[in-house]
Design a protein around this motif. Structure first.
Motif, mmCIF file in Angstrom:
data_model
loop_
_atom_site.group_PDB
_atom_site.id
_atom_site.type_symbol
_atom_site.label_atom_id
_atom_site.label_comp_id
_atom_site.label_asym_id
_atom_site.label_seq_id
_atom_site.Cartn_x
_atom_site.Cartn_y
_atom_site.Cartn_z
ATOM 1 N N ASP A 1 20.169 40.261 52.518
ATOM 2 C CA ASP A 1 19.458 39.513 51.497
ATOM 3 C C ASP A 1 20.322 39.466 50.237
ATOM 4 O O ASP A 1 20.310 40.371 49.428
ATOM 5 N N CYS A 2 21.070 38.383 50.118
ATOM 6 C CA CYS A 2 21.939 38.230 48.957
ATOM 7 C C CYS A 2 21.075 37.912 47.745
ATOM 8 O O CYS A 2 20.249 37.005 47.803
ATOM 9 N N PRO A 3 21.226 38.670 46.674
ATOM 10 C CA PRO A 3 20.367 38.428 45.513
ATOM 11 C C PRO A 3 20.556 37.039 44.923
ATOM 12 O O PRO A 3 19.670 36.532 44.244
ATOM 13 N N HIS A 4 21.682 36.416 45.172
ATOM 14 C CA HIS A 4 21.929 35.094 44.601
ATOM 15 C C HIS A 4 21.600 33.977 45.570
ATOM 16 O O HIS A 4 21.229 32.883 45.183
ATOM 17 N N CYS A 5 21.756 34.212 46.850
ATOM 18 C CA CYS A 5 21.687 33.131 47.829
ATOM 19 C C CYS A 5 20.536 33.259 48.806
ATOM 20 O O CYS A 5 20.263 32.325 49.559
ATOM 21 N N GLY A 6 19.867 34.413 48.851
ATOM 22 C CA GLY A 6 18.805 34.585 49.828
ATOM 23 C C GLY A 6 19.325 35.233 51.094
ATOM 24 O O GLY A 6 20.495 35.600 51.172
ATOM 25 N N PRO A 7 18.439 35.395 52.087
ATOM 26 C CA PRO A 7 18.847 36.101 53.301
ATOM 27 C C PRO A 7 19.786 35.260 54.160
ATOM 28 O O PRO A 7 19.522 34.081 54.384
ATOM 29 N N ARG A 8 20.840 35.853 54.581
ATOM 30 C CA ARG A 8 21.840 35.140 55.387
ATOM 31 C C ARG A 8 22.331 36.052 56.499
ATOM 32 O O ARG A 8 22.333 37.266 56.357
ATOM 33 N N PRO A 9 22.778 35.455 57.591
ATOM 34 C CA PRO A 9 23.353 36.279 58.660
ATOM 35 C C PRO A 9 24.615 36.983 58.164
ATOM 36 O O PRO A 9 25.317 36.469 57.280
ATOM 37 N N PHE A 10 24.875 38.137 58.739
ATOM 38 C CA PHE A 10 26.002 38.940 58.254
ATOM 39 C C PHE A 10 27.327 38.198 58.405
ATOM 40 O O PHE A 10 28.299 38.524 57.741
ATOM 41 N N THR A 11 27.353 37.194 59.276
ATOM 42 C CA THR A 11 28.609 36.476 59.504
ATOM 43 C C THR A 11 29.083 35.730 58.261
ATOM 44 O O THR A 11 30.236 35.330 58.180
ATOM 45 N N GLU A 12 28.193 35.546 57.277
ATOM 46 C CA GLU A 12 28.629 34.918 56.034
ATOM 47 C C GLU A 12 29.315 35.919 55.098
ATOM 48 O O GLU A 12 29.813 35.538 54.045
ATOM 49 N N PHE A 13 29.298 37.185 55.493
ATOM 50 C CA PHE A 13 29.791 38.234 54.592
ATOM 51 C C PHE A 13 31.020 38.927 55.162
ATOM 52 O O PHE A 13 31.226 38.941 56.371
ATOM 53 N N ASP A 14 31.806 39.521 54.270
ATOM 54 C CA ASP A 14 32.854 40.442 54.689
ATOM 55 C C ASP A 14 32.351 41.862 54.421
ATOM 56 O O ASP A 14 31.738 42.121 53.385
ATOM 57 N N TYR A 15 32.639 42.738 55.355
ATOM 58 C CA TYR A 15 32.189 44.116 55.228
ATOM 59 C C TYR A 15 33.163 44.899 54.359
ATOM 60 O O TYR A 15 34.371 44.844 54.575
ATOM 61 N N GLY A 16 32.637 45.591 53.392
ATOM 62 C CA GLY A 16 33.497 46.349 52.477
ATOM 63 C C GLY A 16 33.480 47.844 52.716
ATOM 64 O O GLY A 16 34.074 48.597 51.960
ATOM 65 N N GLY A 17 32.776 48.249 53.756
ATOM 66 C CA GLY A 17 32.772 49.674 54.070
ATOM 67 C C GLY A 17 31.751 50.453 53.271
ATOM 68 O O GLY A 17 31.102 49.924 52.354
ATOM 69 N N GLU A 18 31.602 51.721 53.642
ATOM 70 C CA GLU A 18 30.609 52.533 52.941
ATOM 71 C C GLU A 18 31.073 52.755 51.507
ATOM 72 O O GLU A 18 32.271 52.764 51.209
ATOM 73 N N LEU A 19 30.110 52.891 50.651
ATOM 74 C CA LEU A 19 30.416 53.055 49.225
ATOM 75 C C LEU A 19 31.084 54.406 49.026
ATOM 76 O O LEU A 19 30.539 55.443 49.387
ATOM 77 N N VAL A 20 32.282 54.364 48.527
ATOM 78 C CA VAL A 20 33.033 55.591 48.349
ATOM 79 C C VAL A 20 33.101 55.892 46.853
ATOM 80 O O VAL A 20 33.469 55.035 46.066
ATOM 81 N N LEU A 21 32.733 57.094 46.532
ATOM 82 C CA LEU A 21 32.773 57.477 45.120
ATOM 83 C C LEU A 21 34.195 57.881 44.749
ATOM 84 O O LEU A 21 34.948 58.281 45.609
#
Lengths: 147, 870, 403, 97
Positions: free
Chosen positions: D21-41
């Motif tokens: 659920d993109c806050p700007h664009c609404g819900p989209r399939p993950f294929t529209e996104f690139d995965y950035g990995g787990e949030l690393v501190l």
């Protein structure tokens, strides 16, 4: 049936604080993100529109950027009775009744503007030739290209 | 209606016929030969659930004859059997069970080593449902359509239609998909009447009924792909009602796979829908009330039902002339080519009844593959798929409940009946005795039994046999084990042609610069470089190299990533993302910049140009542009920086003008702005060139004097043409990637990704000078501090040799591999072969000579030469 | 054929004891290979293999059965070349037909970049005695006439690399073969026994804790649990450079034999083979995001179908029958992690990405030597868990994530 | 006006599985996104760390079977990053912190 046509238009890219962009009243625009909007206007109205937008934004955000992005985008309009069916063959984007969305059409990033008469799809100019070729192959409802 | 051609024989087609009904009417009884034992198989379920009627139609194997409408001229070939299905000498296998035990291939052909390859060849030539055509035109691409609906109903029986009608009446957008025709499998009777009524109600409620469509599976989303009807739908429903019904239970007894043994609904369909007599003289084995409907359908078509065996309660209303055999059970079906008699066990003892048909209706197994693969998607079952054997009224009520958003109902799996032997899995020819053997060998879990015996792994995906396999394990395991569960249900729910699945999958996008047509006109050989189509060469690349070294060359660099970075924190962003100093860069100056990842490894490189107003223009490699944008935004986002990152790559064209005559050429075409012929290194400026507003960047990638002209994409053609015309007498020509490869190599400039490894930090590349480690913070800094505390163990080097250098070959020293050549070319100018590669330190020092595929090469400093200008 | 009529018992249930010399967590091909090699080559038979489901339930039973040695680094090529040698006689060694079949591997290139990478690879392979050659389009079509040289009219084939030793083995059979051979040598195999944690005392791994809280002690504990390594290691406080990704595949209905060998595309990320059963087996690359879910996606089925048709047009009429997903451990350099962990007594056979199957014979052989003797064999030395901190990665992303 | 009309909004309320659920664009399939990995501190990737801590940040991943905070880049839409929580076992987005 549906028609796919190249549409000449000017594209104005606007970057500013959200509250500045909130003031824009352009109907044919896509709010890509809180701090970014893409406005599509007729070619001959581009200059005045850019100036007007710049005035509006600069009043709130002195760092606002208003850029001519016309060369970056190529616009296609889908029209006709089957325009929505044609679009459903190109994308799984939920098409609004009117308004704009940003998302993948034929798998590449696109901006889609829906008005009463047509569906306007903007793709990057670099991918435009590929996009048109693929769209024509993909949609049986399309009429032959009008030349 | 015309004729089918079945193995060369004409077979009459009547209205409403499927291929199966037409063939059966014409006297065909053996439809296929089984996989291992070449046993005869005939029509059995007539609902697409079993493998017995898979035939090859017009060259396409694996077609279910019972579900495929017959049409004039179809060429139907039965599979299996040599020389034919009717006279199959391989059926001798059926008498050699002892030699084809379960796990056969695991236990045999071990010695000698070549035995398996011979055996495999033989096995492969006779396996499968038929031979795929490998010639002839490919089928047309299937169109795709994305659909969004509120409710998707899968299955057009009583429960499905009721669910659809109910949902439609409440105003929802409803799509109902049915594999065949609605009501098409049903013999006349109360079920068919109810279906007709509900179908009417559904259509009136605005339900879209799509026939001849098969749901492939229920995937995350939820997404339900639907194939058939000349297009593939990707349906995204808010809710799904699965009403795929049940199939009568597959009973395991000796002879259970002989032609003439029928599942009740199959026999009734042939009789009631197609008007074909399944048998002349039939025995019915009944444990369901539905069996009495089957008896009626059979008698109406003229089949003599000689006896019905089953529990007393069921046998009270049999018509005259039908012998009730109370508590009778079939133990064996007998016959050579088809059923000739059945043997029963009755309380009175064994009996044998002559007949040519045995109709079995013992219970139902839910056709619940879709439901079981639904995971936690909003899918709910209705009707027999959740309550096998439910009444008509119950099915309708269940459908209406499902439409109203009822909770998912638990699937109950019929408890299958297992005799002493008989075929459990029809597809794979696995008998009950085979399961016994596998069990005794120590294979004890459902999944291993399944894989070891291959039961449930054939084309029907366990639709009939999975419950039997589960029952087998349940009967033998210690009760604590949770192993009696049925094997996993995996999509697709039915076998689906790849052409239908591939519908609408995107071709690989291709990017073009504004100069694409100009490259074509110049006769360029274009090829993909990443997503871009780029010119590799226009003619002889050696001549192109020479032009750049001796005159002037033009390269289309419209593919380079270009980013405008603006906003109050623009300076902070570039300072964090890039490892060079940025704060001292005055407007009009540029600097070579590396972007590192948090590991200190080089991610991309480019030029950073300081503009007025604190803005920057950053370039990146062509292939790295998308990643660079994401990276810039990531750092900005995480750092809370107020900055605008504008990816102008597709907005701008770019032309590189390079060579000793470049200053002369530029001087001729610059109309406004500074003299681009004397732009110092590290400078950039705005200028109007041949009427086109440009930003000119002095660059060093190819060596010598070189300027990149970035401009509006739409003006690329005008600029390019003007440069070529104005430079004609100077020897100006276009050059492509092949020439560029030599030029940059002479300069010693690595291609990121080709000459570099993913764990190359700047020091390994000899680019330590491009790092301002004294900056307090930038991405990768802590990693560099850590890495640089260690001695350097590997680095990029230049090599030079007289003999040919083969890219990719290892660097060898005293027979040991110490590195690898990553680029190589013959430099005419240097009169030698040169290359780049990575080299490991040996005993703390880097070797000065290595061997590369037999050629001795000297390790030399890069650049190989300072190629003029500079 | 003599073995046919003989009654054999391949697995036998054994009581779980309180301790063993070696406890191997994971009854997949690598855990079982290690168990077999410990018993067969080092006389260490007091070994237990603990499997939470059934043998081969994880990646071992879900991979696409490819065996090859055409890797892309000076460290990986010799490792897999040695594995390939062991594969050739594995059926005889285990007295179980693992259906090893050498049919060749054809990797199509549709871009100049891919062809260059393949050229590089071929040179490196040959330097290590591994046969890999570059073919022209004409040679490709002669070798495999089913290939469409036009790439579906869209992405013409420019050439290919061909790896004649490319082979297959039936994945389940390999698991069963190792399991039965290990059983014969006295190894205790326990299915449906879940290990819930590592038993760490005095800074050393002393065993494992199984479901229900019971401890099973061991001098050495080996994790061979592709996909789940991070979870188990975390019970001992160990954090690893591993992420878990799904890899998917599908098969069609079985058809009579048409396709020999493996046909893959280096640009379209798809590969196709035909099993001995006749199914056409199609695989692609791993999904980019991490997940422990083995649910299949339609995106994969559709994409892989299209790409398969693009290189092998006859596939258009084939019917997909079953798709599935398995879990892969991925590492920062896409190479396996083999060796002693930083915790005494704990060894790792992990991070194998898509290579665990093809490496199993040599991984098991080498790790057995390490566990038995404490000496790290040279072949696996570059793959030690400590290589990341030492800045000695073995980057082979070009070979990872596919077949 | 800038955002899409009401029929689009209705879609937002649907159950979201491997939709982001993109806050700007609404819900989209993950294929529209690139995965950035787990949030690393730490959140600030430019901060300078000691060697031990840096090694952990660069290489080590928790890789939890469970809920993980992670980054996704909406490449086909707004081209902005978002941080969300996903259950890696059920493969569902469970929240956006």
């Amino acid at each position: 049936m549906a028609e796919l046509r190249r549409r000449a238009c000017a594209v104005i890219a606007c970057y500013a604080r959200p509250e500045a962009l909130d003031l824009l009243e352009e109907a044919s625009g896509c709010r890509v993100a809180p701090d970014e909007a893409l406005v599509v206007v007729d070619e001959d109205a581009a200059g005045p529109a850019r100036a007007r937008i710049h005035r509006t934004l600069a009043g709130v955000d002195p760092d606002a950027l208003v850029l001519d992005a016309t060369d970056g985008w190529t616009a296609w309009s889908l029209e006709g009775a089957d325009a929505r069916v044609a679009f459903e063959r190109l994308s799984d984007l939920p098409l609004p009744t009117s308004g704009a969305v940003a998302g993948a059409v034929l798998g590449i990033p696109a901006r889609v503007l829906v008005t009463a008469g047509s569906i306007l799809v903007l793709v990057t100019s670099a991918e435009a030739a590929w996009w048109e070729r693929t769209a024509r192959r993909r949609v049986p409802e399309l009429e032959e290209e009008l030349r | 209606m015309g004729h089918l051609d079945v193995d060369g024989r004409p077979v009459e087609v009547r209205p409403g016929d499927t291929i199966a009904s037409a063939m059966f009417r014409a006297g065909v009884r053996t439809f296929t030969r089984s996989l291992k034992y070449h046993r005869r198989r005939g029509l059995y379920c007539l609902s697409g659930d079993c493998p017995n009627c898979l035939v090859t139609v017009d060259g396409v194997p694996g077609v279910r004859a019972c579900e495929t409408p017959a049409a004039d001229g179809q060429r139907v070939r039965r599979k299996g059997g040599w020389p034919s299905v009717e006279r199959d000498v391989l059926a001798v296998a059926d008498h050699l069970h002892a030699l084809l035990p379960v796990g056969f291939y695991s236990k045999t052909f071990i010695r000698p080593r070549w035995a398996w390859s011979l055996a495999e060849r033989a096995i492969r030539s006779v396996t499968g449902v038929g031979r795929l055509p490998t010639t002839g035109p490919a089928p047309e691409a299937v169109p795709l359509r994305h659909r969004r609906v509120d409710v998707l109903v899968i299955g057009g029986g009583v429960a499905g239609l009721a669910a659809a009608a109910q949902a439609g009446a409440s105003g929802a957008r409803v799509l109902l998909v049915e594999e065949g025709r609605v009501g098409g499998r049903l013999a006349p009777g109360p079920v068919r009447d109810r279906v007709a009524t509900l179908a009417d109600e559904a259509r009136r409620a605005g339900v879209e009924v799509a026939e001849g469509r098969t749901a492939v599976g229920i995937y995350e989303g939820p997404l339900v792909p639907v194939v058939g009807g000349d297009e593939t739908l990707r349906v995204e429903p808010n809710r799904i009602v699965v009403a795929t019904g049940a199939v009568e239970e597959h009973a395991v007894f000796v002879g259970n796979d002989l032609p003439g043994v029928w599942l009740g609904r199959g026999a009734a369909r042939l009789a009631g829908v197609h008007g074909v007599r399944p048998a002349e003289r039939a025995v019915v084995w009944a444990r369901t009330a539905e069996a009495l409907e089957h008896v009626r359908a059979l008698r109406e078509i003229g089949t003599e039902v000689v006896a019905v065996c089953g529990p007393a309660g069921l046998l009270t209303q049999l018509p005259d002339g039908v012998e009730p055999i109370v508590d009778g059970e079939v133990v064996r079906a007998v016959g050579r080519r088809a059923v000739e008699a059945v043997e029963l066990r009755t309380p009175e003892g064994r009996r044998r009844i002559a007949c040519d048909g045995l109709v079995v209706s013992l219970g139902r197994s839910p056709r619940d593959g879709l439901l079981r693969m639904a995971g936690d998607e909003p899918a709910v079952g209705a009707g027999e798929v959740v309550a096998p054997g439910c009444s008509l009224d119950e099915a309708e009520a269940s459908g209406r409940r499902a439409a109203a958003g009822g909770r998912p109902e638990a699937t109950s799996c019929g408890r299958a009946r297992l005799g002493s032997d008989g075929i459990v899995c029809l597809c794979e020819d696995v008998g009950a005795a085979d399961l016994d053997v596998a069990w005794a060998e120590g294979w004890r879990s459902v999944e291993i039994l399944k894989r070891y015996t291959t039961a449930t792994m054939g084309p029907c995906q366990g639709a009939l046999c999975a419950p039997a396999l589960a029952a087998f394990v349940e009967g033998r395991r210690r009760p604590t084990a949770a192993a009696a569960e049925r094997p996993t249900a995996r999509p697709p729910a039915r076998p689906v042609p790849l052409a239908a699945l591939a519908a609408g999958v995107d071709e690989l996008p291709e990017r073009r610069t504004g100069l694409h047509d100009r490259h074509l006109a110049l006769g360029a050989r274009l090829g993909r470089s990443g997503a871009w189509l780029r010119p590799f060469r226009y003619g002889d690349p050696d001549e192109e190299v020479r032009a750049v070294r001796e005159a002037v060359g033009l390269l289309d660099v419209g593919t380079l990533g270009r980013f405008l970075i603006a906003g109050p924190h623009a300076g902070a962003l570039v300072d964090r993302v890039l490892c060079c100093r940025t704060d001292d860069l005055a407007p009009g100056r540029s600097r070579y910049a590396l972007a590192l990842d948090p590991g200190g490894y080089v991610r991309d490189d480019g030029l950073l140009c300081a503009l007025e107003d604190g803005r920057f223009l950053l370039t990146s490699t062509s292939g790295g542009a998308d990643a660079m944008e994401a990276w810039l935004r990531d750092v900005a986002d995480r750092g809370g920086l107020r900055v605008h990152v504008v990816n102008q790559t597709s907005w701008l064209g770019g032309v590189l003008v390079a060579g000793p005559q470049a200053p002369t050429l530029l001087a001729r075409v610059v109309e406004r702005g500074p003299d681009l012929g004397s732009l110092p290194p590290g400078a950039h400026a705005e200028a109007v060139v041949a009427g086109v507003a440009c930003r000119a960047l002095r660059t060093g990638f190819v060596g010598g004097y070189a300027v990149e002209l970035h401009h509006r994409r739409a003006a690329s053609v005008a600029l390019w043409d003007a440069l070529l015309v104005a430079g004609r007498d100077l020897g100006a020509r276009a050059f492509g990637l092949d020439a560029l490869d030599v030029l940059r190599l002479e300069r010693g400039h690595p291609y990121l990704g080709q000459d570099t490894l993913p764990d190359d930090d700047p020091r390994k590349l000899g680019l330590g000078w491009a790092v301002a480690l004294d900056k307090p913070a930038f991405v990768g800094r802590s990693a560099l501090v850590r890495l640089w505390a260690r001695p350097l163990e590997r680095r990029l080097v230049g090599v030079r040799a007289d003999g040919p250098l083969a890219r990719g070959a290892p660097f060898e020293l005293d027979g040991a591999v110490v590195g690898r050549l990553t680029s190589a070319a013959r430099s005419r100018r240097l009169g030698a072969w040169i290359g780049l590669g990575w080299l490991r330190a040996v005993d703390g020092a880097f070797p000065e000579r290595v061997r590369v595929a037999g050629v001795s090469a000297a390790v030399v400093p890069i650049p190989f030469e300072e190629a003029g200008g500079g | 054929m003599s073995g046919l009529l003989r009654r054999r018992t391949f697995l036998r249930p054994r009581e779980l004891r309180g301790g063993y010399d070696v406890v191997i967590v994971g009854g997949g091909v690598n855990g079982l290979s290690l168990a077999y090699n410990l018993a067969a080559h080092h006389g260490i038979r007091d070994v237990a293999v603990l499997e939470r489901a059934y043998l081969g339930a994880g990646a071992s039973g879900r991979n696409t059965q490819v065996v090859r040695a055409n890797y892309n680094t000076p460290e990986t090529v010799p490792l897999y070349a040695r594995s390939l040698e062991l594969w050739r006689t594995l059926s005889q060694e285990l007295d179980f037909n693992v259906q090893f079949s050498t049919q060749g591997e054809l990797d199509l290139c549709h871009t100049a970049d891919a062809l260059e990478v393949e050229r590089d690879k071929a040179l490196l392979n040959r330097a290590f005695g591994v046969a890999t050659e570059i073919l022209t389009v004409e040679e490709v079509v002669r070798l495999q006439p089913l290939v469409d040289p036009s790439g579906g009219g869209e992405l013409p084939v420019l050439g290919a690399s061909y790896h004649p030793p490319g082979s297959f083995a039936r994945h389940d059979s390999v698991v069963w073969g190792y399991a039965s051979a290990a059983t014969r040598l006295g190894v205790a195999i326990h299915e449906e026994l879940r290990v819930v944690g590592l038993d760490v005392r005095d800074g050393r791994c002393r065993g494992v804790v199984v479901e229900g809280g019971r401890t099973v002690e061991a001098d050495a504990v080996v994790l061979a649990v592709a996909g789940w390594t991070s979870e188990l290691a975390s019970t001992a406080g160990l954090a690893l450079p591993i992420t878990t990704h799904p890899l998917q595949a599908f098969v069609t209905e079985p058809y009579a034999h048409v396709l020999d060998g493996l046909v893959s595309s280096m640009d379209l990320y798809v590969y196709v083979s035909q099993t001995a059963r006749g199914e056409l087996l199609v695989g692609a690359e791993i999904l980019p995001y991490t997940t422990y879910s083995t649910r299949s996606t339609f995106g994969f089925l559709a994409e892989a179908s299209r790409r398969a048709i693009q290189i092998l047009p006859f596939m258009a009429r084939a019917r997909a029958m079953r798709q599935w997903a398995g879990l892969c451990d991925m590492t920062p350099d896409s190479s396996p992690i083999l060796g002693a962990s930083e915790l005494d007594g704990l060894y790792l056979m992990a991070g194998m990405g898509t290579w665990g199957f093809k490496g199993a014979p040599i991984f098991g052989r080498s790790m057995a030597e390490l566990v038995a003797t404490g000496r790290t064999p040279a072949l696996i030395a570059p793959f030690a868990p400590g290589r990341f901190a030492a800045d000695r990665m073995v980057p082979d992303a070009a070979s990872a994530g596919t077949h | 006006m800038w955002h899409a009309g009401p029929s689009f909004q209705a879609e937002v309320e649907r159950a979201v599985a491997l939709k982001i659920d993109c806050p700007h664009c609404g819900p989209r399939p993950f294929t529209e996104f690139d995965y950035g990995g787990e949030l690393v501190l730490p959140e600030d990737p430019a901060a300078t760390l000691g060697a031990e801590e840096d090694l952990r940040r660069v290489f080590v991943r928790a890789n939890v079977a469970g809920v993980q905070r992670e980054r996704w880049f909406h490449a086909a839409g707004c081209r902005r990053w978002l941080t969300l929580e996903r259950d890696t076992v059920r493969n569902r987005v469970v929240g956006a912190p």
